[in-house]
Structure formats: structure tokens, C-alpha cells
Scaffold this motif. Sequence first.
Motif, PDB file in Angstrom:
ATOM      1  N   THR A 403       8.855 -61.861  59.561  1.00  0.00           N
ATOM      2  CA  THR A 403       9.993 -61.760  58.651  1.00  0.00           C
ATOM      3  C   THR A 403      10.623 -60.369  58.716  1.00  0.00           C
ATOM      4  O   THR A 403       9.997 -59.408  59.164  1.00  0.00           O
ATOM      5  CB  THR A 403       9.574 -62.073  57.204  1.00  0.00           C
ATOM      6  OG1 THR A 403      10.734 -62.181  56.392  1.00  0.00           O
ATOM      7  CG2 THR A 403       8.676 -60.978  56.643  1.00  0.00           C
ATOM      8  N   HIS A 404      11.877 -60.258  58.265  1.00  0.00           N
ATOM      9  CA  HIS A 404      12.565 -58.975  58.285  1.00  0.00           C
ATOM     10  C   HIS A 404      12.551 -58.280  56.921  1.00  0.00           C
ATOM     11  O   HIS A 404      12.760 -57.080  56.844  1.00  0.00           O
ATOM     12  CB  HIS A 404      14.022 -59.164  58.738  1.00  0.00           C
ATOM     13  CG  HIS A 404      14.153 -59.431  60.201  1.00  0.00           C
ATOM     14  ND1 HIS A 404      13.845 -60.648  60.769  1.00  0.00           N
ATOM     15  CD2 HIS A 404      14.535 -58.628  61.233  1.00  0.00           C
ATOM     16  CE1 HIS A 404      14.051 -60.594  62.083  1.00  0.00           C
ATOM     17  NE2 HIS A 404      14.469 -59.382  62.377  1.00  0.00           N
ATOM     18  N   ALA A 405      12.342 -59.041  55.851  1.00  0.00           N
ATOM     19  CA  ALA A 405      12.260 -58.445  54.516  1.00  0.00           C
ATOM     20  C   ALA A 405      11.420 -59.355  53.630  1.00  0.00           C
ATOM     21  O   ALA A 405      11.421 -60.586  53.804  1.00  0.00           O
ATOM     22  CB  ALA A 405      13.656 -58.250  53.906  1.00  0.00           C
ATOM     23  N   LEU A 406      10.709 -58.758  52.690  1.00  0.00           N
ATOM     24  CA  LEU A 406       9.910 -59.503  51.720  1.00  0.00           C
ATOM     25  C   LEU A 406      10.390 -59.098  50.335  1.00  0.00           C
ATOM     26  O   LEU A 406      10.259 -57.933  49.938  1.00  0.00           O
ATOM     27  CB  LEU A 406       8.428 -59.182  51.886  1.00  0.00           C
ATOM     28  CG  LEU A 406       7.477 -59.772  50.840  1.00  0.00           C
ATOM     29  CD1 LEU A 406       7.565 -61.297  50.816  1.00  0.00           C
ATOM     30  CD2 LEU A 406       6.051 -59.327  51.094  1.00  0.00           C
ATOM     31  N   VAL A 407      10.978 -60.053  49.616  1.00  0.00           N
ATOM     32  CA  VAL A 407      11.560 -59.778  48.297  1.00  0.00           C
ATOM     33  C   VAL A 407      10.645 -60.367  47.232  1.00  0.00           C
ATOM     34  O   VAL A 407      10.505 -61.588  47.113  1.00  0.00           O
ATOM     35  CB  VAL A 407      12.975 -60.381  48.183  1.00  0.00           C
ATOM     36  CG1 VAL A 407      13.592 -60.012  46.830  1.00  0.00           C
ATOM     37  CG2 VAL A 407      13.866 -59.901  49.330  1.00  0.00           C
ATOM     38  N   PRO A 437      10.209 -54.029  52.212  1.00  0.00           N
ATOM     39  CA  PRO A 437       9.753 -54.570  50.934  1.00  0.00           C
ATOM     40  C   PRO A 437      10.776 -54.282  49.835  1.00  0.00           C
ATOM     41  O   PRO A 437      11.227 -53.148  49.674  1.00  0.00           O
ATOM     42  CB  PRO A 437       8.445 -53.812  50.680  1.00  0.00           C
ATOM     43  CG  PRO A 437       8.619 -52.513  51.394  1.00  0.00           C
ATOM     44  CD  PRO A 437       9.606 -52.722  52.508  1.00  0.00           C
ATOM     45  N   LEU A 438      11.139 -55.310  49.079  1.00  0.00           N
ATOM     46  CA  LEU A 438      12.077 -55.157  47.969  1.00  0.00           C
ATOM     47  C   LEU A 438      11.520 -55.883  46.752  1.00  0.00           C
ATOM     48  O   LEU A 438      10.719 -56.815  46.886  1.00  0.00           O
ATOM     49  CB  LEU A 438      13.453 -55.732  48.331  1.00  0.00           C
ATOM     50  CG  LEU A 438      14.221 -55.027  49.453  1.00  0.00           C
ATOM     51  CD1 LEU A 438      15.420 -55.865  49.879  1.00  0.00           C
ATOM     52  CD2 LEU A 438      14.679 -53.640  48.995  1.00  0.00           C
ATOM     53  N   ALA A 439      11.953 -55.461  45.584  1.00  0.00           N
ATOM     54  CA  ALA A 439      11.568 -56.135  44.343  1.00  0.00           C
ATOM     55  C   ALA A 439      12.811 -56.327  43.493  1.00  0.00           C
ATOM     56  O   ALA A 439      13.601 -55.398  43.323  1.00  0.00           O
ATOM     57  CB  ALA A 439      10.537 -55.311  43.574  1.00  0.00           C
ATOM     58  N   VAL A 440      12.982 -57.540  42.971  1.00  0.00           N
ATOM     59  CA  VAL A 440      14.135 -57.829  42.133  1.00  0.00           C
ATOM     60  C   VAL A 440      13.634 -58.324  40.775  1.00  0.00           C
ATOM     61  O   VAL A 440      12.717 -59.142  40.699  1.00  0.00           O
ATOM     62  CB  VAL A 440      15.085 -58.858  42.798  1.00  0.00           C
ATOM     63  CG1 VAL A 440      14.376 -60.168  43.100  1.00  0.00           C
ATOM     64  CG2 VAL A 440      16.319 -59.090  41.939  1.00  0.00           C
TER      65      VAL A 440
END
Length: 510
Positions: A403-407, A437-440
Motif C-alpha cells: 500500500t502507499h498510505a495507511l489511514v 501513516p495518517l490519522a483522521v
Amino acid sequence: EQYVSARFPEEIAQQLREILREVGKTPLIVRSSSLLEDNFGMSFAGKYISIFCPNQGTIKENLRDLTLAIRRTYASVLGPDALMYRRRMGLLDYDERMAILLQEVQGGRHRQYYFPAAAGVAYSYSPIVWNSRLKREEGFMRLVMGLGTRAVDRIANDYPRLVNLSHPQLRPEVMPKDIRYYSQHFVDALDLEQNILTTVPVESILGTDYPPLRWLVSVDDGETIQPPLSLGLSRDPGELILTFDGLLQRGEFVPLLKTILTRLAQQYERPVDIEFAVSLTPGSGKPTLTFHLLQCRPQNQWSADSREVRSAPTDLADEDKILLCTRMVPQGRVSQIEFIVYVDSEAYHQLDTPSDYSEVARWIGQLNKSLEGRSFILIGPGRWGSSDAMQGVPVTYADIFNTHALVEVASNQRGFSSEPSYGTHFFQDLVEAQIYPLAVYPGEPGDHLNWDFIRQSENQMSKFFPEQTKASRCIKVIHIPTERPDHHLEIIMDGQSAVGYLTPSKPTHP
């Protein structure tokens, strides 16, 4: 199993006996040190295991535990996470060699427990910031009381102190209730009476009989959090919070750590990450601080090109905005995203058994394989990679490396809330694989997830796997060009905020 059932040659066993006689009852830790693990250009942080040996039995019993720990550490060379990482980095044919380090565990005895006053992991270049005043180049640290395992691993319902070394007193949290919630509630220690590694509540260790106490805690009176000006015998341990404010605000700890990181980075000629422990010996005034450098590796960051700061468009239509993140955002860009793999929080938390949660992780792993070579991101509830499935999907690096990003999406299902895993080995897995890595937090001001787009999109899951189970029905595969022809998803991250938005695809030329 073959490693575990094997036996060492007698001459090796005899040398290990001599080591055990020499160290006596001092606890040991068995650690790996492989050619790949210490190589420049990649990092195997957390891929190979480390094992504590409390070392409180007879020589025969201690030798049995020590040799088993050594065999298990060697066997971790063949673990799936390590092999998948080697595959991704083109290292399957590399002649990996592992040495074993036997280290005395740094710490001291308090009651029946053995642990250092503080321990953690630190980085010479901060992967994230939560305030524009913070300087990435001055470093970042995750700090805990006790053994450093709680600083490097993803632990459910427990939190280390996050510290940016440019402004060590500037916390991500502000309100007293948040400071208490996002604090450390359990301590990892060696139980010398039971001869085991154990986890105990903070309250069972925090007492006026623990000499370094005032350098580690603050007092919560229900309304404010104050320095421990007086710690009388009647002080309720339940009023004490592990903030490490005394250690961070007074004394030599932060300047010393910054100096160590700077000098190591100069010698490595690149950013480094370290594991460390801290001993505090009481004195007439300030305690004597001893810094134990346990491990140092090159710190792999995204390439300079991927960290190039670029601003997102400011005139986006609401229907084009897919996600907005405003907390601890890295710098970089992900372009031409074709798929979103989404795990529905409500359906996920209605699963019945631990095997159901594990099955969700297996489906993610299958999609990771099926989508290899395609650009996709993962979005789902909680703290991915946690050993507690209620905290988030229990994937490993081997399940997500394409994967390219994990939200990670904050969720209140069953009263649970999430915290990003910045600084843990799982986070480092993402960094090293150039997975952002991102968090929303959908309910918080500034953050946003486009639920309408996600819920109205057609689920393409059956096109990859026709069979349906309760676990697989938690997963939705969204093909962006199907929902919006000739469009793709773009994510722009400037270090302060991240914007994911739909934009027309560039025409391809033969």
C-alpha cells in the motif's frame, strides 16, 4: 520448531555457563545483530525478536532459558515479516548472517520488580510534528517508565510520552483529562520472585518508597496537573500521573540526548534511531543520571523528493475532498491512487470472535497481494497492527507492504478511541517501505472523511474474491475510476495537514 528443538555443542553450552556464573543474578536480554539489521539503506527494526531472561533460577535453569531464547532469536530470521521485507527490498538472495548479543538489563530492583527508571526510543529527525514551533531536525522521543518494550511496540490502551526535543514541554495534549488519558498506565518489568517478564499497573509501583518518583510524575487533583512539590506518605498513587516533566524540564537529560543523537548522526552521516534506558540515582539535590545507549541504527526516512513540500489546491469542491488530516502529518505526496481498501468500523466491531478479526487481517493480506503493482491506500478503524484486535485491524507488515498510505480512523465503537502509532516499530515499517501513516479524527474540527463517497461507491471486493464471509463483508474495495471516470485520488502532505482529493488523471502516452 526445528530451531527450538536443536541443541548447542557442549563447548558453546559451557561458555554460556561461564557467562551465567559471571553475571550472577543480573537479568539478561538476548538481542539480534544481523548484517541486514545494521545495514545502511534499510532497517530491520522489530523484524527480529529480543527476549528477556530474568536469570533468577539455578545455573541449569538459567542455561535452559538462555539457550531457548538464543534459538528463538535465530529462528526469527525466518519470520514472515522479515522475509516479506527482504522480498520488497530485493534481499531474498542476500546471505543474511546473525550474531547474538547478550546484554545485562539496565535497571534496579524496586520491591520484587527489576526495571530502569525510564527507557525509550529516540530519532535524530522527527517523523512527525504537532505544532508549527517544533523542529523536526532536533529529534523526537517516545519515553516510558520501566522496560522500553512499551515505547517501541503498539500497546492497547496505553501511551508513552511523546517528546519533540526542540520543545520538550510542548505536549500534543493540553487538557488535564487528555493528559491523564494519553499517559502510561502500565509498566513492563521483570518479576524477580516469579522469574518472569510481567506487566503491572503503574499504581502498584508508584509510591513514596521509589526514590526517582518526583522526576517522573505529576499530581492530578481532579482539575489541574501540578508538579509534585511534596510527596507525603499519605499521597494516593491514583493521583499520580507519569508525565516525566521533572526529567524533561530540569537537569541534563534533554541536552544530553540531543548531543548523543547529533554525534551519532554525524558519524553515520544520516539520521539515526536509538533505543536507550535511563538510571536515576538519588543525591542531595538532583539525582545522578546515567544514560545507557542500547542500540543504534540508521533511521530510514522518505527520500528527499518525497518529502518535498507542496501545497494542496484551495478551491476544491466538497465532493472532491475525500480526507483531511490535521494531526501529526508527515511531508510528502502520493499520486495516481486507483483503489481505496476500506474497513468499515461498525461492521468490524460487530464481529464475534478473535478468529473473525484475524480473518479480516488475512483478507487485507490477500488484497495486498492481488493489488501488487496497482496504486492503493488502506483506510480503517483504530490502531492498525495492534495485538489487541479491538484497537484496530491486527495486520503485520507482511499484510500491507504494497500500500502507499495507511489511514487510521478514530472510532468510538464500544467506547474505544485510537492514537496513532508514531515512533513504534510498526510505524518504522511504514516509513521504511515509503508507506505514509495518517490519522483522521472525523468528529474533530479540521478533520474530515467523505462518508458519502465511501458509502455510495460500489464494492469491488467480489471481483477479487467471490466468496463472502462475515469478515470479508467488513471490507470495501473502491475503484476510483469506476466511481469518477478519468479521475484518481491524490494526497498532499505538507507536515501540518494532509488533503486527499479527486483530480483528473493525466493522459498516458504510448
